[in-house]
Design a protein around this motif. Structure first.
Motif, PDB file in Angstrom:
ATOM      1  N   VAL A   1       0.763  -1.148   0.045  1.00 53.45           N
ATOM      2  CA  VAL A   1       0.085  -0.065   0.081  1.00 53.45           C
ATOM      3  C   VAL A   1       0.883   1.195   0.035  1.00 53.45           C
ATOM      4  O   VAL A   1       0.691   2.298  -0.615  1.00 53.45           O
ATOM      5  CB  VAL A   1      -0.846  -0.025   1.151  1.00 53.45           C
ATOM      6  CG1 VAL A   1      -1.483   1.307   1.578  1.00 53.45           C
ATOM      7  CG2 VAL A   1      -1.969  -0.978   1.120  1.00 53.45           C
TER       8      VAL A   1
ATOM      9  N   LEU B   1      -6.025   0.667  -4.595  1.00 51.47           N
ATOM     10  CA  LEU B   1      -6.072   1.057  -3.233  1.00 51.47           C
ATOM     11  C   LEU B   1      -7.429   0.965  -2.518  1.00 51.47           C
ATOM     12  O   LEU B   1      -7.528   0.736  -1.610  1.00 51.47           O
ATOM     13  CB  LEU B   1      -5.269   2.393  -2.980  1.00 51.47           C
ATOM     14  CG  LEU B   1      -3.870   2.648  -3.231  1.00 51.47           C
ATOM     15  CD1 LEU B   1      -3.217   4.174  -3.126  1.00 51.47           C
ATOM     16  CD2 LEU B   1      -2.882   1.815  -1.869  1.00 51.47           C
TER      17      LEU B   1
ATOM     18  N   GLN C   1      -9.176  -1.145   0.506  1.00 51.17           N
ATOM     19  CA  GLN C   1      -9.348  -0.362   1.730  1.00 51.17           C
ATOM     20  C   GLN C   1     -10.503  -1.145   2.681  1.00 51.17           C
ATOM     21  O   GLN C   1     -11.441  -1.529   2.395  1.00 51.17           O
ATOM     22  CB  GLN C   1      -9.349   1.069   1.513  1.00 51.17           C
ATOM     23  CG  GLN C   1      -9.508   1.841   2.648  1.00 51.17           C
ATOM     24  CD  GLN C   1      -9.585   3.416   2.147  1.00 51.17           C
ATOM     25  OE1 GLN C   1      -9.995   3.560   1.115  1.00 51.17           O
ATOM     26  NE2 GLN C   1      -9.171   4.277   2.911  1.00 51.17           N
ATOM     27  N   ASP C   2     -10.016  -1.080   4.131  1.00 50.87           N
ATOM     28  CA  ASP C   2     -11.236  -1.445   4.913  1.00 50.87           C
ATOM     29  C   ASP C   2     -12.387  -0.647   5.095  1.00 50.87           C
ATOM     30  O   ASP C   2     -12.181   0.785   4.686  1.00 50.87           O
ATOM     31  CB  ASP C   2     -10.317  -1.603   6.591  1.00 50.87           C
ATOM     32  CG  ASP C   2      -9.395  -2.753   6.470  1.00 50.87           C
ATOM     33  OD1 ASP C   2      -9.163  -3.439   5.352  1.00 50.87           O
ATOM     34  OD2 ASP C   2      -8.854  -2.643   7.321  1.00 50.87           O
TER      35      ASP C   2
ATOM     36  N   LYS D   1      -9.144   2.526   7.227  1.00 51.50           N
ATOM     37  CA  LYS D   1      -7.650   1.975   7.402  1.00 51.50           C
ATOM     38  C   LYS D   1      -7.272   0.969   6.178  1.00 51.50           C
ATOM     39  O   LYS D   1      -8.192   0.441   5.539  1.00 51.50           O
ATOM     40  CB  LYS D   1      -7.278   1.287   8.694  1.00 51.50           C
ATOM     41  CG  LYS D   1      -7.940  -0.069   8.873  1.00 51.50           C
ATOM     42  CD  LYS D   1      -7.464  -0.415  10.278  1.00 51.50           C
ATOM     43  CE  LYS D   1      -7.772  -2.018  10.526  1.00 51.50           C
ATOM     44  NZ  LYS D   1      -9.757  -1.855  10.497  1.00 51.50           N
ATOM     45  N   TRP D   2      -5.868   0.823   5.961  1.00 55.30           N
ATOM     46  CA  TRP D   2      -5.656  -0.190   5.067  1.00 55.30           C
ATOM     47  C   TRP D   2      -4.729  -1.266   6.227  1.00 55.30           C
ATOM     48  O   TRP D   2      -3.740  -0.878   6.455  1.00 55.30           O
ATOM     49  CB  TRP D   2      -4.318   0.431   4.161  1.00 55.30           C
ATOM     50  CG  TRP D   2      -5.211   0.990   3.043  1.00 55.30           C
ATOM     51  CD1 TRP D   2      -5.674   0.536   1.811  1.00 55.30           C
ATOM     52  CD2 TRP D   2      -5.133   2.500   2.792  1.00 55.30           C
ATOM     53  NE1 TRP D   2      -6.072   1.301   1.022  1.00 55.30           N
ATOM     54  CE2 TRP D   2      -6.024   2.521   1.285  1.00 55.30           C
ATOM     55  CE3 TRP D   2      -4.706   3.440   3.297  1.00 55.30           C
ATOM     56  CZ2 TRP D   2      -6.362   3.808   0.971  1.00 55.30           C
ATOM     57  CZ3 TRP D   2      -5.093   4.766   2.783  1.00 55.30           C
ATOM     58  CH2 TRP D   2      -5.702   4.855   1.650  1.00 55.30           C
ATOM     59  N   SER D   3      -5.188  -2.582   5.952  1.00 51.88           N
ATOM     60  CA  SER D   3      -4.344  -3.684   6.832  1.00 51.88           C
ATOM     61  C   SER D   3      -4.197  -4.673   5.939  1.00 51.88           C
ATOM     62  O   SER D   3      -3.354  -5.673   6.547  1.00 51.88           O
ATOM     63  CB  SER D   3      -5.527  -3.912   7.983  1.00 51.88           C
ATOM     64  OG  SER D   3      -6.770  -4.453   7.421  1.00 51.88           O
TER      65      SER D   3
ATOM     66  N   THR E   1       0.176  -4.421   3.472  1.00 50.49           N
ATOM     67  CA  THR E   1       1.050  -3.546   4.354  1.00 50.49           C
ATOM     68  C   THR E   1       2.143  -4.062   4.946  1.00 50.49           C
ATOM     69  O   THR E   1       2.207  -5.377   5.145  1.00 50.49           O
ATOM     70  CB  THR E   1       0.165  -2.913   5.456  1.00 50.49           C
ATOM     71  OG1 THR E   1      -0.243  -3.965   6.453  1.00 50.49           O
ATOM     72  CG2 THR E   1      -1.191  -2.530   5.013  1.00 50.49           C
TER      73      THR E   1
ATOM     74  N   PRO F   1      -2.120  -2.218  10.253  1.00 51.02           N
ATOM     75  CA  PRO F   1      -2.436  -0.875   9.680  1.00 51.02           C
ATOM     76  C   PRO F   1      -1.338  -0.020  10.231  1.00 51.02           C
ATOM     77  O   PRO F   1      -1.127  -0.197  11.495  1.00 51.02           O
ATOM     78  CB  PRO F   1      -3.734  -0.851  10.065  1.00 51.02           C
ATOM     79  CG  PRO F   1      -3.860  -1.425  11.406  1.00 51.02           C
ATOM     80  CD  PRO F   1      -3.215  -2.725  10.988  1.00 51.02           C
TER      81      PRO F   1
ATOM     82  N   HIS G   1      -0.090   5.894   6.935  1.00 52.32           N
ATOM     83  CA  HIS G   1      -0.769   5.579   5.603  1.00 52.32           C
ATOM     84  C   HIS G   1      -1.533   7.134   5.300  1.00 52.32           C
ATOM     85  O   HIS G   1      -2.193   7.192   4.135  1.00 52.32           O
ATOM     86  CB  HIS G   1      -1.780   4.527   5.592  1.00 52.32           C
ATOM     87  CG  HIS G   1      -0.810   3.118   5.468  1.00 52.32           C
ATOM     88  ND1 HIS G   1      -1.413   2.049   5.815  1.00 52.32           N
ATOM     89  CD2 HIS G   1       0.254   2.813   5.036  1.00 52.32           C
ATOM     90  CE1 HIS G   1      -0.676   1.043   5.839  1.00 52.32           C
ATOM     91  NE2 HIS G   1       0.452   1.612   5.273  1.00 52.32           N
TER      92      HIS G   1
ATOM     93  N   SER H   1     -12.264   7.742  -0.125  1.00 55.07           N
ATOM     94  CA  SER H   1     -11.166   6.892   0.330  1.00 55.07           C
ATOM     95  C   SER H   1     -10.116   7.674   1.375  1.00 55.07           C
ATOM     96  O   SER H   1      -9.723   7.393   2.275  1.00 55.07           O
ATOM     97  CB  SER H   1     -10.481   6.379  -0.883  1.00 55.07           C
ATOM     98  OG  SER H   1      -9.198   5.647  -0.499  1.00 55.07           O
TER      99      SER H   1
ATOM    100  N   ASN I   1      -9.586   7.511   5.377  1.00 59.80           N
ATOM    101  CA  ASN I   1      -8.317   7.123   6.135  1.00 59.80           C
ATOM    102  C   ASN I   1      -7.876   8.086   7.162  1.00 59.80           C
ATOM    103  O   ASN I   1      -7.523   7.777   8.104  1.00 59.80           O
ATOM    104  CB  ASN I   1      -7.429   6.930   5.029  1.00 59.80           C
ATOM    105  CG  ASN I   1      -5.891   6.467   5.735  1.00 59.80           C
ATOM    106  OD1 ASN I   1      -5.012   7.272   5.629  1.00 59.80           O
ATOM    107  ND2 ASN I   1      -5.881   5.306   5.831  1.00 59.80           N
TER     108      ASN I   1
END
Length: 304
Positions: free
Chosen positions: A27, A60, A64-65, A69-71, A74, A79, A83, A105, A109
Motif C-alpha cells: 500500500v 488502493l 481499503q477496510d 484504514k489499510w490492513s 501493508t 495498519p 498511511h 477513500s 483514512n
C-alpha cells in the motif's frame, strides 16, 4: 523513472513492495509512486501518467477496510497511521479527476488516523511494528500526510487535522530546542524514536526523520508564518548536511545521507537510504523558497 515504474508495476496497477522488483504489492509504496505519476502528468500533460496513477488508486480503494484504514498488503501486515501519506496522493488525484471515490477513500483514512490521536498530540499506530516506539521518520510521515490532506480537503475534519499536526509539531519543536547545553548553542540532534509521552532514551538521531521534520516545519511556516518553525527547520537541515561525506572515494557514499547519526543508530543501521538524500533535497528547496519569501517581504517593508 516514471516510465520504468509503469513497466514493472503489477497487473492490477499496484506498485511492488520492498527493495527490488518483488512479486507482491504494498500500500505505502503504491501511494508514493502515485505522487510521482501525478507530478509527471502535471508536467507533461501525457494521459498515460494519469492513467497509471488512477489504476494504482483504484487498487488502493478496492482493498481499503470499511473504517478507512489499510490492513492488507501493508508492511508487517498491520495498519499504520503513516498511511495518511497514502491518503494524500489519493486526495491529490481527486483534485485532478474529481472522482468521488478517491475523495471518500482519502477522507476515510484521515478520519481513522484522527481517531488514534491523543490529547498530547501523540498518534497511535505510527510505528513499523506494534509495541515498538516509532522512528522520527514514521512520525514525520504521519504528520506530513495529515498536513497535506488538510491543504487539499474541505469539511469538518480539516480543522481537527490542523490542530493534531500543530500539537504534535509543537511537542517535537520543544523537545528539539530544549536539547541545548547553552541557550545560544545549536540543539543536539533530535533523538531517533519517541514514546507516547514524547520521551526518548536514544543516543542517536534518525537523519531521514530530521529532514522530514524540516519539511513539515517549513510547510507550517508557509501556512501560519510562525518563525519558530523556520528557525528549527534550518537547523535540522544544517545538522544533516554536516553528516554528509563530500570527499568519499566511494560514489555510493559521497553526498549520501545516513539512515542514522551516528551511523550505528537503529534506523537503517550502517546504511545510506536513497530516500534520506531525497528528503534533504526537498527540504533545501523548500528552505530556499522560504528564505526568498522573507527577503522579498523585507525589501517590501523597507521600500514602503
Amino acid at each position: 523513472m516514471a516510465d520504468w515504474g509503469m513497466q514493472i508495476r503489477l497487473p492490477d496497477g499496484a506498485v511492488r513492495g520492498g527493495i527490488g522488483a518483488n512479486a507482491y504489492p504494498v500500500v505505502f509504496n503504491t501511494g508514493q509512486v502515485i505522487l510521482g505519476w501525478t507530478a509527471m502528468y502535471r508536467h507533461t500533460r501525457e494521459q498515460r501518467y494519469l492513467d497509471a496513477a488512477c489504476r494504482a488508486a483504484d487498487w488502493l480503494v478496492s482493498i481499503q477496510d470499511d473504517d478507512g484504514k489499510w490492513s492488507r498488503h501493508t508492511f508487517n501486515s498491520i495498519p499504520h497511521a503513516y498511511h495518511s501519506r497514502v491518503a494524500w496522493p489519493v486526495l491529490d488525484l481527486y483534485t485532478i479527476t474529481r472522482d468521488q471515490r478517491y475523495r471518500h477513500s482519502a477522507e476515510a483514512n484521515i478520519r481513522w488516523v484522527l481517531s488514534l490521536a491523543e490529547p498530547n498530540g501523540w498518534i497511535r499506530e505510527m510505528a513499523f511494528k506494534r509495541g515498538e516506539q516509532p522512528f522520527a521518520h514514521t512520525i514525520a510521515y504521519t504528520l506530513r500526510g495529515l498536513f497535506e490532506c488538510a491543504r487539499l480537503g474541505e469539511g469538518d475534519w480539516v480543522g481537527q487535522t490542523d490542530r493534531v499536526v500543530l500539537d504534535a509539531c509543537e511537542r517535537v519543536l520543544t523537545r528539539y530546542e530544549c536539547r541545548k547545553t547553552d541557550p545560544r548553542a545549536m540543539p543536539k540532534y533530535l533523538q531517533g524514536r519517541f514514546d507516547e509521552n514524547w520521551r526518548s532514551q536514544d543516543r542517536w538521531s534518525c537523519l531521514t526523520g530530521d529532514v522530514q521534520f524540516a519539511i513539515i516545519f517549513l510547510r507550517l511556516f508557509e501556512h501560519n508564518g510562525d518563525p519558530r518553525f523556520l528557525n528549527a527547520a534550518l537547523k535540522f537541515i544544517d545538522q544533516v548536511k554536516a553528516t554528509q561525506s563530500l570527499g568519499a572515494l566511494n560514489p555510493g557514499i559521497r553526498g549520501a545521507v545516513g539512515g542514522s547519526y551516528p551511523i550505528w543508530g537503529t534506523y537503517t543501521r550502517f546504511g545510506f537510504p536513497n530516500w534520506a538524500a531525497k528528503f534533504l533535497v526537498d527540504a533545501m528547496l523548500l528552505a530556499g523558497s522560504a528564505l526568498d519569501r522573507l527577503r522579498r517581504e523585507t525589501v517590501s517593508c523597507v521600500v514602503s
